[in-house]
Design a protein around this motif. Structure first.
Motif, PDB file in Angstrom:
ATOM      1  N   ALA A  31       0.826  -1.211   0.000  1.00  0.00           N
ATOM      2  CA  ALA A  31       0.000   0.000   0.000  1.00  0.00           C
ATOM      3  C   ALA A  31       0.859   1.259   0.000  1.00  0.00           C
ATOM      4  N   SER A  32       0.288   2.313  -0.527  1.00  0.00           N
ATOM      5  CA  SER A  32       0.912   3.626  -0.458  1.00  0.00           C
ATOM      6  C   SER A  32       0.976   4.051   1.007  1.00  0.00           C
ATOM      7  N   PRO A  33       2.044   4.724   1.435  1.00  0.00           N
ATOM      8  CA  PRO A  33       2.140   5.162   2.835  1.00  0.00           C
ATOM      9  C   PRO A  33       0.981   6.050   3.291  1.00  0.00           C
ATOM     10  N   GLY A  34       0.254   6.682   2.360  1.00  0.00           N
ATOM     11  CA  GLY A  34      -0.880   7.513   2.723  1.00  0.00           C
ATOM     12  C   GLY A  34      -2.165   6.735   2.936  1.00  0.00           C
ATOM     13  N   PHE A  35      -2.162   5.455   2.639  1.00  0.00           N
ATOM     14  CA  PHE A  35      -3.348   4.606   2.776  1.00  0.00           C
ATOM     15  C   PHE A  35      -3.290   3.922   4.133  1.00  0.00           C
ATOM     16  N   ASP A  36      -4.424   3.803   4.835  1.00  0.00           N
ATOM     17  CA  ASP A  36      -4.406   3.242   6.186  1.00  0.00           C
ATOM     18  C   ASP A  36      -3.870   1.809   6.225  1.00  0.00           C
ATOM     19  N   ALA A  37      -3.994   1.069   5.131  1.00  0.00           N
ATOM     20  CA  ALA A  37      -3.480  -0.296   5.115  1.00  0.00           C
ATOM     21  C   ALA A  37      -1.971  -0.335   5.336  1.00  0.00           C
ATOM     22  N   ALA A  38      -1.260   0.734   4.983  1.00  0.00           N
ATOM     23  CA  ALA A  38       0.189   0.769   5.193  1.00  0.00           C
ATOM     24  C   ALA A  38       0.538   0.662   6.678  1.00  0.00           C
ATOM     25  N   VAL A  39      -0.294   1.231   7.528  1.00  0.00           N
ATOM     26  CA  VAL A  39      -0.090   1.121   8.984  1.00  0.00           C
ATOM     27  C   VAL A  39      -0.139  -0.354   9.395  1.00  0.00           C
ATOM     28  N   TRP A  40      -1.120  -1.058   8.835  1.00  0.00           N
ATOM     29  CA  TRP A  40      -1.312  -2.473   9.131  1.00  0.00           C
ATOM     30  C   TRP A  40      -0.195  -3.325   8.534  1.00  0.00           C
ATOM     31  N   GLU A  41       0.374  -2.872   7.416  1.00  0.00           N
ATOM     32  CA  GLU A  41       1.449  -3.613   6.767  1.00  0.00           C
ATOM     33  C   GLU A  41       2.806  -3.382   7.425  1.00  0.00           C
ATOM     34  N   LEU A  42       2.900  -2.430   8.315  1.00  0.00           N
ATOM     35  CA  LEU A  42       4.179  -2.123   8.949  1.00  0.00           C
ATOM     36  C   LEU A  42       4.255  -2.512  10.424  1.00  0.00           C
ATOM     37  N   TRP A  43       3.390  -1.928  11.250  1.00  0.00           N
ATOM     38  CA  TRP A  43       3.566  -2.009  12.691  1.00  0.00           C
ATOM     39  C   TRP A  43       3.462  -3.403  13.306  1.00  0.00           C
ATOM     40  N   PRO A  44       2.571  -4.284  12.860  1.00  0.00           N
ATOM     41  CA  PRO A  44       2.566  -5.615  13.472  1.00  0.00           C
ATOM     42  C   PRO A  44       3.886  -6.368  13.274  1.00  0.00           C
ATOM     43  N   TYR A  45       4.601  -6.029  12.220  1.00  0.00           N
ATOM     44  CA  TYR A  45       5.854  -6.718  11.904  1.00  0.00           C
ATOM     45  C   TYR A  45       7.055  -6.020  12.540  1.00  0.00           C
ATOM     46  N   LEU A  46       7.131  -4.712  12.383  1.00  0.00           N
ATOM     47  CA  LEU A  46       8.286  -3.985  12.925  1.00  0.00           C
ATOM     48  C   LEU A  46       8.357  -4.080  14.442  1.00  0.00           C
ATOM     49  N   THR A  47       7.201  -4.092  15.113  1.00  0.00           N
ATOM     50  CA  THR A  47       7.206  -4.138  16.577  1.00  0.00           C
ATOM     51  C   THR A  47       7.582  -5.502  17.137  1.00  0.00           C
ATOM     52  N   ILE A  48       7.676  -6.510  16.281  1.00  0.00           N
ATOM     53  CA  ILE A  48       8.084  -7.839  16.756  1.00  0.00           C
ATOM     54  C   ILE A  48       9.441  -8.250  16.167  1.00  0.00           C
ATOM     55  N   GLY A  49       9.998  -7.378  15.309  1.00  0.00           N
ATOM     56  CA  GLY A  49      11.307  -7.647  14.738  1.00  0.00           C
ATOM     57  C   GLY A  49      11.281  -8.416  13.423  1.00  0.00           C
ATOM     58  N   ALA A  50      10.114  -8.517  12.797  1.00  0.00           N
ATOM     59  CA  ALA A  50      10.017  -9.175  11.484  1.00  0.00           C
ATOM     60  C   ALA A  50      10.515  -8.212  10.406  1.00  0.00           C
ATOM     61  N   SER A  51      10.701  -8.726   9.201  1.00  0.00           N
ATOM     62  CA  SER A  51      11.165  -7.915   8.070  1.00  0.00           C
ATOM     63  C   SER A  51       9.988  -7.504   7.189  1.00  0.00           C
ATOM     64  N   VAL A  52      10.096  -6.304   6.632  1.00  0.00           N
ATOM     65  CA  VAL A  52       9.083  -5.803   5.703  1.00  0.00           C
ATOM     66  C   VAL A  52       9.787  -5.454   4.392  1.00  0.00           C
ATOM     67  N   TYR A  53       9.291  -6.029   3.297  1.00  0.00           N
ATOM     68  CA  TYR A  53       9.840  -5.786   1.969  1.00  0.00           C
ATOM     69  C   TYR A  53       8.898  -4.881   1.195  1.00  0.00           C
TER      70      TYR A  53
END
Length: 194
Positions: A31-53
């Motif tokens: 998702a584009s960073p301006g779309f709310d889905a981007a929040v969902w695509e980032l924080w559940p992973y970054l806060t647990i130490g997973a990788s985001v591509y």
């Protein structure tokens, strides 16, 4: 809509629990960073130490190229808009793929996934007033079912009711209006002074 840190934390904790997210996961940012889905695509992973591509523009909207990139990269979980996800589930997939969950939402899922997918398809729904999603349902293959796939059950700490025009609950399988409450609902709209 004013989404609070508490709203986001509820989404993150539910997502990590519901999909067994660990630091070993490889997720996508589609998702584009301006779309709310981007929040969902980032924080559940970054806060647990997973990788985001970040999905490259060259493959972002081309289903077979996106599938090949996901398989080659070892992506384990991804969110895709409904139209793209429906194309992706109809492709041939290798029996062994890192992808274990494909999340979708933002539009009505028009059919169940075909049998034999090597990953789960999860349908999500959330109106603007929610912190991205309010409910989710696993899209199990049902062959020739004429029913649309369910939007499922509420995420943790969210309440969902189907009501009639007088706000009375309707019986199961009866159309009505969706009313959502709880930890996933933002605190309201901010009105800017003129």
């Amino acid at each position: 809509m004013q989404i609070t840190h508490a709203n986001l934390l509820n989404l993150v904790r539910w997502h990590q629990r519901a999909f067994n997210i660990t630091s070993a996961d490889l997720a996508t940012l589609q998702a584009s960073p301006g779309f709310d889905a981007a929040v969902w695509e980032l924080w559940p992973y970054l806060t647990i130490g997973a990788s985001v591509y970040v999905v490259d523009d060259a493959v972002r909207t081309i289903p077979d190229r996106l599938r090949d990139w996901m398989v080659a990269t070892g992506i384990t979980i991804s969110f895709l808009p409904t139209a793209l996800a429906e194309c992706m589930v109809n492709l041939s997939w290798p029996a062994k793929t890192g992808l274990r969950v494909l999340l979708t939402g933002a539009d009505t899922l028009s059919r169940y996934p075909p049998p034999g997918l090597p990953f789960a398809l999860v349908n999500n729904y959330g109106p603007t007033e929610c912190t991205v999603v309010g409910d989710f349902g696993r899209g199990h293959p049902h062959g020739e079912s004429k029913d649309l796939p369910s939007i499922g059950r509420p995420v943790d700490n969210v309440e969902i009711h189907i009501v009639d025009e007088r706000l009375n609950p309707v019986p199961d399988a009866t159309p009505g209006e969706l009313v959502i409450g709880g930890a996933g609902v933002g605190r309201g709209y901010r009105i800017s002074p003129n």
